[in-house]
Design a protein around this motif. Structure first.
Motif, mmCIF file in Angstrom:
data_model
loop_
_atom_site.group_PDB
_atom_site.id
_atom_site.type_symbol
_atom_site.label_atom_id
_atom_site.label_comp_id
_atom_site.label_asym_id
_atom_site.label_seq_id
_atom_site.Cartn_x
_atom_site.Cartn_y
_atom_site.Cartn_z
ATOM 1 N N THR A 65 0.842 -1.194 0.000
ATOM 2 C CA THR A 65 0.000 0.000 0.000
ATOM 3 C C THR A 65 0.873 1.238 0.000
ATOM 4 O O THR A 65 1.885 1.301 0.690
ATOM 5 N N GLN A 67 0.023 5.473 -0.035
ATOM 6 C CA GLN A 67 -1.003 6.516 0.006
ATOM 7 C C GLN A 67 -2.402 5.901 -0.079
ATOM 8 O O GLN A 67 -3.256 6.351 -0.834
ATOM 9 N N ARG A 69 -3.427 3.224 -1.399
ATOM 10 C CA ARG A 69 -3.803 2.443 -2.569
ATOM 11 C C ARG A 69 -2.902 1.226 -2.675
ATOM 12 O O ARG A 69 -1.746 1.254 -2.260
ATOM 13 N N TRP A 70 -3.458 0.162 -3.277
ATOM 14 C CA TRP A 70 -2.635 -1.025 -3.513
ATOM 15 C C TRP A 70 -1.793 -0.792 -4.762
ATOM 16 O O TRP A 70 -2.314 -0.468 -5.814
#
Lengths: 310, 453
Positions: A65, A67, A69-70
């Motif tokens: 991850t 920020q 997100r993935w």
């Protein structure tokens, strides 16, 4: 343990097979096993390998991850997977091209043997020579293709300008698909189809004709089912080869660019192995590729086989 | 090993008369294997084994002859040492070298590109030369250009000696300049004069398709970009090489300028990736009026008899900068004969070799004694090459790979990252700012990984 008694002939046969068998053991299966071992190691070739467990695979296939997100650990790899799959669209086009050409070559036209040779020529030419030729053809300013497009534009009174074939992200992959189509058109696939076409018993066509089938119906009801084992073979091989392809075109023509858009999995393996001193990582990519191809081939056998008429 | 076991197993269970046949087959197989792969050893029969040195370089017929000749001269001067030259044809030289190292059969002495040296040296694949030099007072180390010695020195250790070298300069086509009425390039040229001249030297047909480019140059590896970036005051890494700092206003301005050359002014051909491989041919066929390259292109340009060219220093930005490219000869750390290998290296980098690479138009002198002789500046067989001194003068402000590389990052990987991200800028996917930030991020990850390892 007693082995079944082998006849003299069988023993002779095995003796003749032995060199090939030894060659396979020494130069194929041993390196393959070694590469499996290497995929769990970090190896820069110049110093001894170091065992790192699954790290290579985590780096290749894992996500983290950032920020919220993935993000894939190796985003480049997934882009190259996409490129490789994109280039596979050439396979069905190539299959129909080869079939069409084989049907033409199957006609009793004078001089056909000569043309069969001509069409087969790209297959036996050195890949590098063919790729260099296409690089010149694709030259945006002075290449034959764009010059031809411009001349055609003059004829019809429209100012036409061909694309930057190999140096634009939009065109580069398509340019490679087009080139591969040309290379493969009259190659082994057409030869296989030609053989398959000549195997079809003439009685079937006669019967169909008596039943009132036109040429189109004869093709779809007689020719197509009769050559389906060949089509199946070509499609499976095409997928297998396609997944492992793209090295030479990238190496000779595009360097994998622009912006990585013509880099395939195979070229990425090469770069990791021989350019970036990451042989272990390269081995892990190669094994992931093998598993993907293996699974896809299994699926092909399981489901694709149903449409084959033996 | 496997093959041997199988053979033993099979022949063990055969009986009677067929055993003889099996033995014969086995013998054939063993012989074939021995002849094909395992015949490298030996040398035990006959008189006391002579020292044998294997030296390897990329194959190229012109050079192969000279290298073999150098080996012969070496054998004459050193009785008891035999040499064997391996030329690797095509582009697979680096792969072959790596594979030989992996297999424990590396050549004693090998040719190596400057960019590859840091990795080979740091991984202990190359023998340090300093002890050998210390024991060899006759060897004139100071005759070699200090910039080249520096390029091959990592830590305090020297790992190779230069076999050929060149700075990059501006080749220009005198006829095309005359036709366009443009004054020849001078040492005072800046980017502005370069752009002005390139505009006036570009010819288009009525459709706007370029028939002749003002200039062409390579941007297929990071050093090509760094010419412009360094000239404009940018830098790839900070002074201590702890961080990548390429995303500066200076670097952005530099890559914007180069992009404008090809896309706004359209005076140089498209600049993506290795398509630029053809760029020297544009100059060769007089379809580009200027070309940025090293002296090795002279070898090609001499083949075009109609081409009237000369050379000038690269135009300058805020600073002067040009790459110092070179190939060196190194000794494998695994050699059994380091002293003999050192003698061979001296032969290969000595005056005969240097004179040859100068003469064929491949290199500038690596030895100062030869540079100062009248041999290089003017060779009367090639009357149009009156300004070879330009190559040598540029060495004062040239940057070697060592200076631009990060010691822990492999060159091609770094180069590939720089190219890929700047490509995205060239095709309009990313702004200069975001492209260079991406370079910075990706290179800093590599620095962190190397530091953590």
């Amino acid at each position: 343990m007693r082995l079944p008694h082998l006849s003299h002939e069988a023993r002779t046969a095995y003796a003749f097979l032995l060199p090939n068998f030894l060659g396979f053991l020494l130069f194929t299966s041993l390196p393959v096993l070694a590469s499996l071992g290497l995929s769990f190691m970090e190896w820069d070739i110049l110093t001894p390998p170091r065992f790192i467990g699954l790290d290579n695979f985590v780096r290749l296939l894992g996500f983290h991850t950032a920020q919220g997100r993935w993000v894939p650990n190796d985003p480049q790899f997934w882009y190259y997977v996409w490129n490789t799959i994109y280039l596979l669209v050439g396979i069905p086009i190539g299959i129909f091209g080869s079939l069409g050409l084989a049907i033409v070559m199957n006609q009793k036209i004078p001089g056909m043997v000569f043309f069969r040779t001509i069409f087969f020529l790209p297959t036996i030419c050195s890949g590098v020579a063919v790729f260099l030729l296409w690089k010149w053809l694709y030259n945006p300013d002075f290449g034959l293709i764009n010059t031809g497009i411009a001349r055609f534009g003059d004829l019809i009174g429209v100012p036409l300008k061909g694309p930057n074939w190999l140096s634009s992200v939009a065109w580069a992959k398509l340019a490679l698909v087009l080139m591969n189509f040309w290379i493969g058109l009259g190659g082994y696939n057409a030869v296989l189809y030609l053989a398959a076409l000549q195997e079809i018993p003439q009685q079937l066509y006669e019967a169909a004709q008596i039943d009132g089938a036109n040429a189109w119906q004869r093709f779809w009801t007689v020719t197509w089912p009769m050559i389906s084992p060949t089509t199946f073979f070509i499609a499976i091989m095409g997928v297998i080869i396609g997944f492992q392809g793209g090295f030479m075109a990238a190496y000779v023509m595009t360097g994998g660019g622009p912006a990585g858009s013509t880099t395939t999995i195979e070229y990425y393996i090469y770069n990791n192995a021989y350019r970036w001193f990451q042989m272990g990582y390269a081995a892990s990519i190669a094994w992931v590729l093998f598993i993907v191809v293996f699974v896809i081939t299994l699926i092909n056998w399981r489901y694709g086989g149903r449409s084959v008429h033996y | 090993m496997n093959g041997l076991n199988i053979r033993m197993g099979i022949s063990g269970r055969s009986a009677g008369s067929s055993a003889g046949r099996w033995a014969a087959w086995s013998a054939v197989v063993v012989l074939v294997l021995a002849a094909s792969g395992c015949g490298q050893g030996g040398g035990s029969s006959g008189k006391p084994a002579a020292v044998k040195l294997v030296y390897m370089a990329p194959g190229f017929p012109l050079y192969d002859q000279v290298r073999i000749e150098q080996g012969k001269r070496f054998e004459q001067a050193h009785p008891g040492i035999r040499t064997q030259f391996q030329a690797v044809a095509g582009q697979g030289y680096r792969e072959k070298l790596l594979t030989q190292f992996a297999g424990g059969s590396a050549p004693d002495v090998f040719f190596i590109r400057d960019f590859d040296l840091p990795q080979f040296a740091q991984k202990g694949a190359i023998l340090p030369l300093d002890p050998l030099i210390t024991n060899d007072p006759a060897f004139q180390r100071d005759d070699i250009y200090p910039q080249l010695l520096d390029a091959y020195t990592f830590g305090e250790t020297l790992y190779a000696l230069p076999g050929s070298s060149s700075t990059r300069v501006l080749y220009y086509n005198k006829r095309l300049f005359d036709e366009a009425g443009v004054a020849y390039p001078t040492a005072e040229w800046t980017w502005r004069e370069f752009l002005d001249a390139a505009k006036r030297l570009t010819k288009r047909d009525e459709r706007g398709i370029v028939a002749q480019y003002g200039a062409s140059f390579y941007l297929d590896s990071a050093d090509g970009w760094l010419i412009w970036i360094l000239q404009n005051g940018g830098s790839l890494f900070d002074a201590g090489k702890t961080r990548c700092i390429i995303n500066s206003s200076e670097s952005r301005e530099a890559i914007e300028f180069v992009k404008a050359l090809s896309q706004e002014h359209k005076v140089v051909p498209g600049l993506m990736d290795q398509l630029n491989q053809d760029n020297y041919q544009l100059f060769l066929s007089q379809r580009a009026a200027m070309f940025i390259g090293g002296r090795w292109y002279t070898l090609n340009f001499r083949t075009a008899s109609a081409l009237a060219w000369d050379v000038a220093p690269l135009p300058s930005g805020e600073h002067r900068a040009t790459p110092l490219d070179s190939h060196g000869w190194a000794i494998s750390a695994h050699t059994k004969h380091p002293q003999e290998a050192w003698e061979l290296v001296k032969q290969l980098v000595g005056p005969d070799g240097v004179r040859f690479v100068i003469e064929v138009g491949d290199s500038m002198p690596t030895l100062r004694s030869i540079a100062q002789s009248p041999y290089f500046p003017v060779d009367e067989r090639y009357p149009q090459e009156q300004h070879n001194q330009v190559f040598l003068d540029a060495i004062e402000y040239a940057f070697s790979p060592k200076q631009i590389m990060h010691p822990q990052i492999e060159w091609y990987q770094m180069s590939s990252i720089i190219n890929t991200e700047i490509d995205k800028f060239l095709i309009g996917q990313l702004s200069a700012e975001r492209a260079l930030q991406a370079v910075e991020d990706r290179l800093n990850v590599l620095i962190d990984e190397a530091g953590g390892a």
